[in-house]
Design an enzyme around this catalytic site. Structure first.
Site, PDB file in Angstrom:
ATOM      1  CE  LYS A 263      27.821  -6.405  37.929  1.00 12.41           C
ATOM      2  NZ  LYS A 263      28.665  -7.371  38.649  1.00 12.41           N
TER       3      LYS A 263
ATOM      4  CD  GLU B  17      31.103 -13.733  32.866  1.00 12.87           C
ATOM      5  OE1 GLU B  17      30.928 -15.155  33.378  1.00 12.87           O
ATOM      6  OE2 GLU B  17      30.314 -12.888  33.273  1.00 12.87           O
TER       7      GLU B  17
ATOM      8  CG  HIS C   4      23.896 -16.660   2.042  1.00  6.66           C
ATOM      9  ND1 HIS C   4      23.779 -16.594   0.909  1.00  6.66           N
ATOM     10  CD2 HIS C   4      23.820 -17.945   2.790  1.00  6.66           C
ATOM     11  CE1 HIS C   4      23.371 -17.626   0.370  1.00  6.66           C
ATOM     12  NE2 HIS C   4      23.583 -18.910   1.511  1.00  6.66           N
TER      13      HIS C   4
HETATM   14  O1  PA5 Z   1      29.502 -16.809  35.011  1.00  5.93           O
HETATM   15  C1  PA5 Z   1      29.185 -15.519  36.164  1.00  5.93           C
HETATM   16  O2  PA5 Z   1      29.183 -16.392  37.178  1.00  5.93           O
HETATM   17  C2  PA5 Z   1      28.167 -14.795  35.804  1.00  5.93           C
HETATM   18  O3  PA5 Z   1      28.166 -14.595  34.352  1.00  5.93           O
HETATM   19  C3  PA5 Z   1      27.049 -14.825  37.080  1.00  5.93           C
HETATM   20  O4  PA5 Z   1      26.272 -15.711  35.811  1.00  5.93           O
HETATM   21  C4  PA5 Z   1      26.262 -13.509  36.165  1.00  5.93           C
HETATM   22  O5  PA5 Z   1      27.002 -12.130  35.908  1.00  5.93           O
HETATM   23  C5  PA5 Z   1      24.795 -13.277  36.893  1.00  5.93           C
HETATM   24  O6  PA5 Z   1      25.559 -13.105  38.668  1.00  5.93           O
HETATM   25  P1  PA5 Z   1      24.568 -13.592  39.732  1.00  5.93           P
HETATM   26  O7  PA5 Z   1      23.942 -15.571  39.231  1.00  5.93           O
HETATM   27  O8  PA5 Z   1      25.045 -13.120  40.968  1.00  5.93           O
HETATM   28  O9  PA5 Z   1      22.884 -12.628  39.283  1.00  5.93           O
END
Ligand code: PA5
Length: 454
Positions: free
Chosen positions: A426, A291, A312
């Site tokens: 989304k 990310e 394996h």
């Molecule tokens: O690293 C990040 O920001 C994302 O992976 C969020 O943690 C994830 O999308 C969950 O978001 P939220 O805590 O707003 O529900």
């Protein structure tokens, strides 16, 4: 000094030391951007100082809540997705006895930690309710934005269940919400219902939030020492901040090595472990790097394997498939328990040649043999050595990866602290589900699907 170290011997035939140290000027700039908060995404750098800023009152409050939950819950449900559950799960699964649930006696038993809202699987959540019908439980609902679909839907289902099971008042005492201090639907719901809440700081993004209540509460409920975890991270923070020289800062070295390999066309990094307990450390690391770096058409693809298991399966590809890979191996110095291979007079399996050796020694030789084989197969590899799997070592390891990720993202030229690409699915999902406000998108997506085979 920290207990963690990085070994780059297996890199020698792929990158000369001069190439790694040539990153020094860039590293200096990236390091300065991180600690002076002058780079891209600088309003999300709260994690840099976090380990030294966690106050005593917060730790005590988390420990008290964890104690209360442990005294009344057989199961603790952590509702969250991405950064809102992976850090907790990484630490808990690394530290817990894999067969705890069946081994400990009823009185001393830690609650079984289970996860919800990290998928939209109907089957999984219905099966979770089967468990919760039968067991005493409590839950934490964790969402920084407070609006994420997966945890919101799971919480709706579990709120309904826990209120039916215990009544509304008792249910309230079994729910803790961890969210933004003022924004989001979860904050409003928590205030309206009167849940105990913990705050996720504004300047700490989800994937960097393991040392906030997001990670610390579930880890404490599972029975682990959050102070040692924080101390380990604090030691690594001081080490990372004090040293900018690549030769004296393993986080800088790791960032330089992976960017050097990327610039040579190695587009996939595989995080390797030889301890099944580290599987979720790998999952946490995949999110952290994926990310943070995968954007603007750039980024190393973070993959993970567990060896020798995956030797394996994935081992064949790594040895002889496309040559776009490099590996980072987490090497654990000492096992938690002793176990030797017994001799067998008949020796029908032909294993007497390793009789008397510890399983760990055989595992280490498998790791060394694999590293050499992968060098021969044109897969550069490095190892990150930790002394053992405990709270302190994990605190060091998590902060090491976070700091290196900040440096590495800046070396790559991206903003490591946003995730704009997460919105695309989304938008389509909301359009397909006719979410109010998405009317135009709904129409467009139906038109698009009408023209295809969907
Ligand atoms: O690293 C990040 O920001 C994302 O992976 C969020 O943690 C994830 O999308 C969950 O978001 P939220 O805590 O707003 O529900």
């Amino acid at each position: 000094m920290t207990n963690l170290s990085l070994n780059r011997e297996a890199l020698a035939q792929f990158i000369a030391d001069e190439e790694i140290f040539a990153f020094q000027d860039e590293i200096d700039q990236c390091h300065s951007k991180l600690i002076n908060k002058t780079g891209k995404g600088n309003d999300f750098l709260g994690w840099v100082d976090l380990p030294d800023q966690i106050d005593e009152d917060l730790l005590t409050s988390i420990e008290n809540d964890a104690r209360a939950i442990r005294s009344k819950a057989e199961v603790f449900v952590v509702i969250g997705i991405g950064g809102s559950y992976l850090g907790a799960r990484a630490v808990i699964e690394a530290l817990q006895h894999p067969f705890n649930a069946l081994l400990e006696d009823e009185k001393s038993k830690s609650p079984l930690i289970v996860y919800a809202g990290n998928s939209i699987s109907q089957t999984y959540h219905a099966q979770l309710l089967d468990l919760l019908d039968k067991k005493e439980y409590a839950l934490a609902v964790i969402s920084k934005s407070g609006t994420t679909t997966e945890p919101a839907v799971a919480f709706r289902i579990l709120k309904n269940h826990i209120e039916k099971k215990y009544g509304r008042e008792e249910a309230k005492s079994r729910i803790i919400a961890i969210t933004d201090k003022s924004r989001g639907a979860l904050k409003k719901l928590s205030d309206d219902e009167g849940y105990k809440t913990y705050v996720i700081p504004d300047d700490v993004g989800g994937r960097f939030s393991v040392l906030t209540p997001v990670g610390l509460l579930p880890i404490a409920v599972a029975g682990f020492d959050i102070r040692k975890l924080v101390d380990g991270a604090a030691a690594m923070r001081r080490y990372c901040l004090e040293n900018t020289l690549i030769s004296e800062n393993y986080a800088a070295m790791y960032a330089a090595i992976r960017n050097s390999l990327y610039r040579q066309g190695k587009q996939v990094e595989i995080l390797v472990n030889y301890e099944p307990a580290l599987q979720y450390v790998t999952e946490w690391w995949k999110q952290l790097y994926g990310e943070s770096e995968g954007k603007e058409g750039e980024g190393i693809f973070p993959a993970g394997v567990g060896f020798t298991t995956d030797l394996h399966s994935m081992g064949q590809y790594i040895q002889e498939g496309q040559r776009m890979l490099f590996e980072t191996v987490i090497n654990v110095g000492s096992p938690l328990r002793g176990l030797n291979i017994p001799p067998d007079p008949a020796d029908l399996d032909g294993m007497n040649f390793i009789a008397g050796k510890s399983l760990h020694e055989v595992n280490q030789m498998a790791a060394l043999g694999t590293s050499l084989a992968h060098i021969d197969g044109d897969v550069p590899n490095i190892s990150i050595n930790i002394p053992r799997i405990d709270e302190t070592a994990l605190g060091e390891l998590l902060y090491f990866f976070e700091f290196a990720c900040g440096l590495s993202g800046y070396l790559l030229g991206v903003n490591p602290f946003d995730q704009p690409g997460v919105e695309a699915y989304k938008k389509n999902m909301f359009a397909l589900l006719n979410k109010p406000g998405y009317e135009k998108e709904s129409e467009a997506i139906r038109h698009r699907l009408g023209q295809s085979q969907y």
